[in-house]
Every structure is written in C-alpha cells, then in structure tokens.
Design a protein around this motif. Structure first.
Motif, PDB file in Angstrom:
ATOM      1  N   ALA A 135       0.857  -1.191   0.000  1.00  0.00           N
ATOM      2  CA  ALA A 135       0.000   0.000   0.000  1.00  0.00           C
ATOM      3  C   ALA A 135       0.887   1.233   0.000  1.00  0.00           C
ATOM      4  CB  ALA A 135      -0.908   0.017   1.226  1.00  0.00           C
ATOM      5  N   LEU A 136       0.740   2.061  -1.023  1.00  0.00           N
ATOM      6  CA  LEU A 136       1.462   3.331  -1.121  1.00  0.00           C
ATOM      7  C   LEU A 136       0.427   4.442  -1.152  1.00  0.00           C
ATOM      8  CD1 LEU A 136       3.829   5.251  -1.617  1.00  0.00           C
ATOM      9  CD2 LEU A 136       3.780   4.587  -4.029  1.00  0.00           C
ATOM     10  N   THR A 162       7.677   0.853  -6.512  1.00  0.00           N
ATOM     11  CA  THR A 162       7.782   0.508  -5.081  1.00  0.00           C
ATOM     12  C   THR A 162       6.795  -0.585  -4.682  1.00  0.00           C
ATOM     13  OG1 THR A 162       6.126   2.081  -4.232  1.00  0.00           O
ATOM     14  CG2 THR A 162       8.372   2.914  -4.573  1.00  0.00           C
ATOM     15  N   LEU A 163       5.852  -0.927  -5.568  1.00  0.00           N
ATOM     16  CA  LEU A 163       4.745  -1.813  -5.197  1.00  0.00           C
ATOM     17  C   LEU A 163       5.056  -3.281  -5.463  1.00  0.00           C
ATOM     18  CD1 LEU A 163       1.744   0.260  -6.594  1.00  0.00           C
ATOM     19  CD2 LEU A 163       2.442   0.045  -4.187  1.00  0.00           C
ATOM     20  N   THR A 164       4.525  -4.131  -4.590  1.00  0.00           N
ATOM     21  CA  THR A 164       4.514  -5.566  -4.841  1.00  0.00           C
ATOM     22  C   THR A 164       3.513  -5.878  -5.948  1.00  0.00           C
ATOM     23  OG1 THR A 164       2.759  -5.936  -3.220  1.00  0.00           O
ATOM     24  CG2 THR A 164       5.033  -5.998  -2.396  1.00  0.00           C
ATOM     25  N   GLU A 165       3.459  -7.132  -6.368  1.00  0.00           N
ATOM     26  CA  GLU A 165       2.549  -7.509  -7.450  1.00  0.00           C
ATOM     27  C   GLU A 165       1.098  -7.209  -7.089  1.00  0.00           C
ATOM     28  OE1 GLU A 165       3.313  -8.636 -10.688  1.00  0.00           O
ATOM     29  OE2 GLU A 165       5.162  -7.742  -9.938  1.00  0.00           O
ATOM     30  N   GLU A 166       0.728  -7.373  -5.824  1.00  0.00           N
ATOM     31  CA  GLU A 166      -0.634  -7.088  -5.368  1.00  0.00           C
ATOM     32  C   GLU A 166      -0.797  -5.654  -4.870  1.00  0.00           C
ATOM     33  OE1 GLU A 166      -3.183 -10.672  -3.744  1.00  0.00           O
ATOM     34  OE2 GLU A 166      -1.395 -10.395  -2.493  1.00  0.00           O
ATOM     35  N   GLY A 167       0.247  -4.853  -5.005  1.00  0.00           N
ATOM     36  CA  GLY A 167       0.244  -3.529  -4.401  1.00  0.00           C
ATOM     37  C   GLY A 167      -0.651  -2.524  -5.106  1.00  0.00           C
ATOM     38  N   CYS A 168      -1.101  -1.537  -4.327  1.00  0.00           N
ATOM     39  CA  CYS A 168      -1.943  -0.449  -4.830  1.00  0.00           C
ATOM     40  C   CYS A 168      -1.402   0.891  -4.352  1.00  0.00           C
ATOM     41  CB  CYS A 168      -3.383  -0.573  -4.328  1.00  0.00           C
ATOM     42  SG  CYS A 168      -4.317  -1.968  -4.986  1.00  0.00           S
ATOM     43  N   LEU A 169      -1.522   1.876  -5.222  1.00  0.00           N
ATOM     44  CA  LEU A 169      -1.300   3.278  -4.879  1.00  0.00           C
ATOM     45  C   LEU A 169      -2.654   3.935  -4.656  1.00  0.00           C
ATOM     46  CD1 LEU A 169       0.289   6.134  -5.101  1.00  0.00           C
ATOM     47  CD2 LEU A 169      -0.375   6.025  -7.498  1.00  0.00           C
ATOM     48  N   THR A 170      -2.777   4.733  -3.607  1.00  0.00           N
ATOM     49  CA  THR A 170      -3.901   5.660  -3.490  1.00  0.00           C
ATOM     50  C   THR A 170      -3.334   7.060  -3.376  1.00  0.00           C
ATOM     51  OG1 THR A 170      -4.039   5.211  -1.095  1.00  0.00           O
ATOM     52  CG2 THR A 170      -5.640   4.100  -2.522  1.00  0.00           C
ATOM     53  N   VAL A 171      -3.975   7.996  -4.077  1.00  0.00           N
ATOM     54  CA  VAL A 171      -3.468   9.365  -4.123  1.00  0.00           C
ATOM     55  C   VAL A 171      -4.628  10.336  -3.970  1.00  0.00           C
ATOM     56  CG1 VAL A 171      -3.520   9.345  -6.660  1.00  0.00           C
ATOM     57  CG2 VAL A 171      -2.107  11.031  -5.478  1.00  0.00           C
ATOM     58  N   ASN A 172      -4.399  11.385  -3.203  1.00  0.00           N
ATOM     59  CA  ASN A 172      -5.368  12.459  -3.039  1.00  0.00           C
ATOM     60  C   ASN A 172      -5.126  13.514  -4.101  1.00  0.00           C
ATOM     61  OD1 ASN A 172      -7.155  14.452  -1.980  1.00  0.00           O
ATOM     62  ND2 ASN A 172      -5.476  15.330  -0.784  1.00  0.00           N
ATOM     63  N   LEU A 173      -6.126  13.759  -4.933  1.00  0.00           N
ATOM     64  CA  LEU A 173      -6.047  14.794  -5.963  1.00  0.00           C
ATOM     65  C   LEU A 173      -7.044  15.889  -5.617  1.00  0.00           C
ATOM     66  CD1 LEU A 173      -5.861  12.520  -9.135  1.00  0.00           C
ATOM     67  CD2 LEU A 173      -3.972  13.570  -7.860  1.00  0.00           C
ATOM     68  N   PHE A 174      -6.526  17.061  -5.365  1.00  0.00           N
ATOM     69  CA  PHE A 174      -7.366  18.181  -4.940  1.00  0.00           C
ATOM     70  C   PHE A 174      -7.009  19.378  -5.798  1.00  0.00           C
ATOM     71  CE2 PHE A 174      -7.946  21.998  -2.255  1.00  0.00           C
ATOM     72  CZ  PHE A 174      -9.305  21.899  -2.022  1.00  0.00           C
ATOM     73  N   GLY A 175      -8.003  19.914  -6.477  1.00  0.00           N
ATOM     74  CA  GLY A 175      -7.714  21.074  -7.306  1.00  0.00           C
ATOM     75  C   GLY A 175      -8.742  21.221  -8.412  1.00  0.00           C
ATOM     76  N   ARG A 176      -8.431  22.044  -9.380  1.00  0.00           N
ATOM     77  CA  ARG A 176      -9.356  22.319 -10.470  1.00  0.00           C
ATOM     78  C   ARG A 176      -9.509  21.099 -11.378  1.00  0.00           C
ATOM     79  NH1 ARG A 176      -5.750  26.276 -10.044  1.00  0.00           N
ATOM     80  NH2 ARG A 176      -4.595  25.475 -11.834  1.00  0.00           N
ATOM     81  N   ASP A 177     -10.582  21.091 -12.174  1.00  0.00           N
ATOM     82  CA  ASP A 177     -10.842  19.973 -13.073  1.00  0.00           C
ATOM     83  C   ASP A 177      -9.661  19.703 -13.993  1.00  0.00           C
ATOM     84  OD1 ASP A 177     -13.296  19.606 -11.962  1.00  0.00           O
ATOM     85  OD2 ASP A 177     -14.410  20.657 -13.539  1.00  0.00           O
ATOM     86  N   ALA A 178      -9.056  20.769 -14.533  1.00  0.00           N
ATOM     87  CA  ALA A 178      -7.927  20.592 -15.444  1.00  0.00           C
ATOM     88  C   ALA A 178      -6.767  19.909 -14.737  1.00  0.00           C
ATOM     89  CB  ALA A 178      -7.489  21.943 -16.008  1.00  0.00           C
TER      90      ALA A 178
END
Length: 250
Positions: A135-136, A162-178
């Motif tokens: 988990a990243l 950085t991820l294992t084969e089963e790994g997932c990235l979650t990322v917070n995206l905050f801002g304008r639509d573009a």
C-alpha cells in the motif's frame, strides 16, 4: 531539496473534538479526533484506505505500507496501530514530524515504524524501496494546497516500482478539473488506464484515485463481501465506498 528555512511553519488548531494541522495557512492539512487519536477523521483520508478492498483481510498485518507526505500522521498511525502493518512515512518538513510526535500521537520509530526525513520524489527511487510495499498512499501538497507537488507520469512510474505484485497506490487529488485530468492522465500513463479506479469527489473537492500494479476486476459481489469485512474489522465506511468508487475504464 528544500532547506528547512524555506518550508512553511506548522501550526495547530482545535474545535473541542478535533485537532487540526495547518502549514502556515487556514487550509486543513490533517486532523485527529481527540477521543480516538488512531481513527481517521477526514472522509477523503478514510478513502485512501480503499486498497483494502483488493487484498485478503487476514493478510493485512503481514504487509507493508508507505506514505509520501505525513500530514497529521492519520494514515501512518492507522496502518501501524490499527492494521498492525510494517509502516514507513517520508516527510520533507522536520516541523511536521515534530508536531505529529508531540500533538498528534505519532509513536516513536521502532522495528515496525519509520519516519524518514527526505524529499519523497527523490527518496522513493532508492533501491531499498523497490517492490517493497503493498500500500502506497500519496498526499503531497504544499501550504497553498492548489495541486499535488509531485504529479508527473515519471513520478507515478517511480511509485509503481515501489509496489509488490498485489500492491496499490492511493493518491489524493485536490484542485481544479484541469489539474485532476492531468493527474489522471499521468497515472494512466504510468500504471495503464485499466489499472486506475476513482472515487467521486468529496464535498471539499478531494478526489481519491487508486492504481493497481497489476490491473484486476473483482466482481461487484466480491467487492461487497470484502467491503463488509473491512467495515466490520476496522470501522471504515467501506460499503458506502462502493457507491462512489469505480474503474476509470469500464
């Protein structure tokens, strides 16, 4: 790498039930429930745990988590204390680390917990992080909170490494639509569009996006069963997530 003198000052505020972390502005960069310091208070931060939908719950305690950007340490504490995971966080601002230790109940470093003071974009390219994490979680914003500090396809490719084969990235995206569309394009370029899932935005405008190292398509019933178990075990609103969360490419 920025020098400490160029980084924003860290401050805190409280409303009686919740303590907030700020980076030199009124923007909330993290929070903590005073009566439940190891729970996750903010809705979008809870959604950063959506990778739990893609792994066997009994295996979670044997996995590793990495956070880029410490914030108020909500994710770091939850992974370490509640999920019992080996947990690493990378944070550039020493004030943030000090404030989290003093005011946000961040435990000291130990065999299972490490907080590294470094530039995340540079640090994750080190060999020690390659294919290490299941988990990243990436939440990298400066004091203006206008767009992610690191957001290129190259950066997300480094994240994928950085991820294992089963790994997932979650990322917070905050801002304008573009800004969001650019971020989504960069993620799709690095992970493949069929590996990317997204939540609807929160009321505050945070959109959490998940990317899998290896794309998969669990059935709705499989996801529901997993969500119910996540909710029962760890108190996260995972069943509700399924109404708000879907693959970007269907």
């Amino acid at each position: 790498m920025k020098t400490p003198a160029s980084l924003p000052d860290v401050s805190i505020s409280e409303d009686g039930e919740v303590r907030f972390l700020h980076l030199g502005t009124e923007w909330v960069q993290g929070s903590m429930l005073l009566d439940a310091p190891f729970d996750i208070e903010l809705e979008y931060v809870q959604r950063m745990m959506a990778w739990l939908l893609f792994v066997e719950p009994d295996s979670v305690g044997k996995r590793r988590a990495l956070q880029l950007g410490l914030g108020s340490a909500a994710l770091t504490k939850f992974c370490f204390k509640r999920l019992r995971m080996d947990t690493t966080a990378i944070e550039i601002n020493p004030q943030v680390v000090a404030v989290c230790r003093r005011w946000f109940k961040l435990p000291p470093d130990s065999a299972r917990l490490r907080v590294l003071l470094a530039d995340a974009g540079e640090a994750i390219r080190a060999d020690e992080h390659l294919q290490r994490y299941d988990a990243l979680q990436v939440d990298l914003y400066d004091h203006e909170a206008a767009a992610p500090v690191l957001d290129s396809a190259d950066f997300y490719a480094d994240c994928r490494n950085t991820l294992t084969e089963e790994g997932c990235l979650t990322v917070n995206l905050f801002g304008r639509d573009a800004s969001y569309e650019r971020s989504l394009q960069s993620l799709s370029e690095a992970f493949g569009a069929d590996a990317v899932w997204a939540f609807r935005p929160t009321r505050e405008g945070n959109t959490v996006v998940l990317a899998q190292r290896q794309a998969s398509r669990p059935s709705r019933m499989e996801l529901l069963a997993r969500a119910e178990e996540v909710q029962q075990r760890w108190g996260l609103p995972a069943v509700k997530w399924l109404r708000l969360f879907q693959p970007v490419v269907r």
